[in-house]
Design an enzyme around this catalytic site. Structure first.
Site, PDB file in Angstrom:
ATOM      1  N   GLU A 144     -11.839  10.753  15.640  1.00 53.86           N
ATOM      2  CA  GLU A 144     -12.127  12.142  15.274  1.00 53.86           C
ATOM      3  C   GLU A 144     -13.359  12.067  14.397  1.00 53.86           C
ATOM      4  O   GLU A 144     -13.272  12.017  13.180  1.00 53.86           O
ATOM      5  CB  GLU A 144     -10.928  12.772  14.544  1.00 53.86           C
ATOM      6  CG  GLU A 144     -10.823  14.283  14.733  1.00 53.86           C
ATOM      7  CD  GLU A 144     -11.790  15.076  13.869  1.00 53.86           C
ATOM      8  OE1 GLU A 144     -13.016  14.793  13.925  1.00 53.86           O
ATOM      9  OE2 GLU A 144     -11.333  15.980  13.160  1.00 53.86           O
ATOM     10  N   GLU A 153     -22.094  13.840  12.720  1.00 56.81           N
ATOM     11  CA  GLU A 153     -21.511  12.830  11.827  1.00 56.81           C
ATOM     12  C   GLU A 153     -21.715  11.414  12.347  1.00 56.81           C
ATOM     13  O   GLU A 153     -21.053  10.481  11.908  1.00 56.81           O
ATOM     14  CB  GLU A 153     -20.022  13.115  11.629  1.00 56.81           C
ATOM     15  CG  GLU A 153     -19.751  14.390  10.834  1.00 56.81           C
ATOM     16  CD  GLU A 153     -18.274  14.615  10.561  1.00 56.81           C
ATOM     17  OE1 GLU A 153     -17.447  13.766  10.969  1.00 56.81           O
ATOM     18  OE2 GLU A 153     -17.942  15.634   9.937  1.00 56.81           O
TER      19      GLU A 153
END
Length: 689
Positions: A144, A153
């Site tokens: 995730e 990210e």
């Protein structure tokens, strides 16, 4: 061990030094994290659980041991899901040490210490082998690693490394794939977050038009996504110009390339208009068949489906480098380019087939005007807010005279130009903080041919001299006030400190605009935002109380006594009390040496759950003319709040909530104590339910 930390005080403008605990950064990151939001995301958790269970089953059906690599494990939730689904062993990687320590405790508390190994490293540092962090490569990859933009990210380089060094070829992956969707729209509201519109001023000698510098008008902006809760944007605020199309997909079960690349799609506009914005979102398939899907699609894409609220994944707004006219049925080519961490878009007329085959990328946009580097989307919107500008015009018309000597103290403000056009004899613009803002000021003055009308003073207020002002006294001191370093509403009280610093240069009958400010407050029930601060306890059957305790401890470290900024137009709430002014700041006088404080109570007039208090500033420009940075109106008997969309409001979440289920429970009240420390410029607040 203590550490001395320096920071610029946004309210007083002073550089201050604090002795901080060595763990302060950890506590800040935990306190302001969105872990609780993710744990409350029922749809996300359920889809991950289903996808992990299916992946473990597929591996078992092949007669293999199920070895799971969970990158970015956080609480260890996904690893525990895998272990409970029958995985033989899980390697849970978490780089953030406080989080890794919590995951160890959570795993042990839930009885999986013999099935899950928590590795406190970045995944690119994990080793495989008999003496390594992992005994063998994994055959199930669970991650995730996504943000609103999907790749922001560092998901792509992390996947690239994992496939090369940590997982087997042909491994199962949860999620299995991600798909990015786009839609072309025209929207004056969203475009106003990226470009400055002309301002029309009715002056005595006719209409004047304030234009933005050509460098700003033609600037392509920056390749940074504008992430937003698109579900709070009414359909009347944009015009759809194309159908939703797939921009690209990433298959996480196969080797992933993070190198920069581009993608192209042909769009056929469904109506004519000005293409300004690319709206984008993604969904993830948790299994190869695509039956287990988690989507970020906004309300108009799936109007019959109830959407799951989440704040950790939203939707994307991308501004095209310039607006492009499109005609219905006439194809255009949309190009998406990406590097490892960001995406940007360009729209062109449809290209010939041989041109499309040439894999020529579009260079990352570079801001040439400085404004996109200095101002966020809310500031652009604020400067384009015609009602707000009219309020300043009305106030300036009341206070300016033909012999007015005006000094403006604000960042990136149009007030000096307005003051000149409305007849001020001389206008000075104080600039001292950011070089880019100074450059913009010069460009704005030049673009409107006002070099000899507006003097830009490169000095801090406390360094201002009579020579700067050509030995004249200031008769009108103006400010919006707005300063780029402000985060919370009261940080713009820097204007008051600047006014105090220039006191010796003010005439005896000086007019200060705004003449005062007031701090306002209302008690609210949030529709969803409460989730980011709500303990989870049990998540999908797993005890994550350790995480709740860690967040609470970090909040108690400092943040529990502080408010935090949120753009509340994106987060629906209803008022449980009437709004109330609680503290006044008189700009006609210098900042006093004593603290300003107030105590009182807000009566709750509606039933509901008191999640917190919202605070904002109102600036009183002149008699009966004011500008609010917060509540614009309560639009229904239910207490629905309409907020200023160009400002962030301060939210103070209560550590415990009070629920009023019936009107017979009323009246109840929330007691408050507010203290403004004039030496530090900080506001301390305390509430009792």
């Amino acid at each position: 061990m203590k550490t001395f930390c320096g920071r610029a005080n946004p309210t007083t403008g002073a550089i201050e030094w604090f002795e901080e605990d060595e763990n302060y950064d950890y506590h800040q990151e935990i306190a302001r994290s969105r872990y609780a939001d993710m744990l409350h995301d029922k749809d996300r958790n359920m889809k991950y659980y289903q996808g992990i269970h299916a992946a473990v089953s597929r591996v078992k059906e092949r007669g293999e041991k199920a070895i799971v690599l969970d990158i970015g494990t956080g609480t260890g939730l996904l690893s525990m899901m895998a272990a409970s689904a029958g995985a033989d062993f899980c390697y849970a990687v978490e780089v953030f040490k406080p989080m890794a320590d919590a995951a160890v405790k959570i795993v042990e508390k839930n009885g999986f210490h013999d099935k899950i190994k928590v590795i406190n490293k970045h995944s690119t540092e994990v080793t495989v082998g008999p003496a390594g962090d992992m005994q063998c490569r994994a055959n199930i990859l669970v991650t995730e690693l996504f943000d609103t933009e999907l790749i922001g990210e560092g998901a792509l380089p992390t996947y690239e490394h994992a496939h090369r060094y940590l997982v087997e070829e042909g491994c199962e992956a949860v999620p299995h794939r991600a798909t990015v969707y786009v839609q072309l729209v025209e929207s004056r509201r969203m475009w106003s977050w990226n470009k400055l519109f002309p301002v029309h001023v009715e002056a005595e000698d006719g209409e004047k038009i304030i234009v933005s510098p050509s460098e700003m008008e033609n600037c392509p902006g920056v390749p940074s996504v504008c992430d937003i809760q698109l579900n709070q944007l009414p359909s009347s605020d944009f015009t759809i110009l194309s159908d939703v199309v797939t921009m690209f997909s990433v298959d996480f079960s196969k080797p992933v390339r993070s190198a920069s690349t581009s993608y192209r799609v042909q769009l056929e506009p469904v109506k004519p208009g000005k293409a300004q914005i690319v709206l984008s979102w993604w969904d993830i398939d948790m299994d190869p068949s695509g039956r287990i899907k988690c989507t970020m699609a906004p309300y108009w894409v799936n109007p019959t489906s109830a959407s799951q609220w989440r704040d950790h994944w939203m939707q994307c707004v991308y501004f095209l480098p310039k607006e492009e006219p499109v005609l219905q049925g006439q194809q255009v080519t949309l190009t998406a380019c990406r590097d490892e961490y960001s995406l940007w878009y360009k729209l062109q007329r449809a290209r010939r087939e041989e041109e499309n085959k040439a894999d020529v990328g579009v260079e990352s946009p570079v801001c040439r005007c400085q404004a996109h580097l200095l101002w966020n989307r809310a500031r652009f919107g604020q400067l384009n807010d015609q009602h707000r500008t009219r309020q300043y015009l009305k106030a300036l018309m009341e206070v300016l005279k033909t012999d007015s000597v005006c000094l403006c103290v604000s960042d990136g403000s149009l007030l000096p130009v307005l003051a000149h056009y409305l007849g001020a004899k001389q206008v000075h613009l104080e600039k001292r903080r950011l070089r880019g803002d100074l450059i913009n000021a010069y460009k704005y003055v030049k673009a409107n041919n006002l070099e000899d009308k507006i003097k830009i003073i490169e000095a801090h207020p406390e360094s201002l001299t009579s020579a700067h002002l050509e030995d004249q006294k200031i008769s009108v001191l103006v400010g919006e006030p707005f300063f780029t370093t402000s985060l919370l509403p009261w940080h713009n009280l820097y204007f008051w400190y600047a006014r105090t610093a220039v006191s010796s240069h003010l005439s005896s009958n000086v007019t200060v605009l705004p003449q005062s400010a007031s701090l306002h407050m209302v008690i609210v029930e949030f529709q969803d935002l409460w989730r980011i601060r709500s303990p989870c306890g049990i998540c999908e059957g797993f005890d994550v109380q350790t995480m709740d305790d860690m967040i609470k401890n970090s909040l108690n470290f400092r943040e529990s006594k502080e408010a935090e900024p949120h753009p509340l137009w994106e987060y629906p709430c209803k008022s449980l009390s009437d709004p109330q002014g609680i503290l006044t700041f008189d700009f006609t006088k210098p900042v006093p040496q004593y603290c300003l404080s107030t105590e009182g109570s807000l009566n709750l007039v509606r039933k509901g759950t008191s999640h917190g208090a919202v605070l904002w500033m109102e600036y009183h420009l002149a008699a009966d003319i004011s500008v609010s940075t917060g509540l614009m109106k309560i639009s229904s008997e239910k207490g629905t709040c309409d907020w200023n969309p160009h400002c962030k409001q301060a939210v103070y979440f209560f550590s415990s909530v009070m629920e009023l289920e019936t009107l017979s429970d009323l009246p109840s009240a929330v007691k408050y104590a507010i203290k403004f420390d004039t030496k530090t410029g900080e506001i301390a607040m305390d509430f009792k339910l």
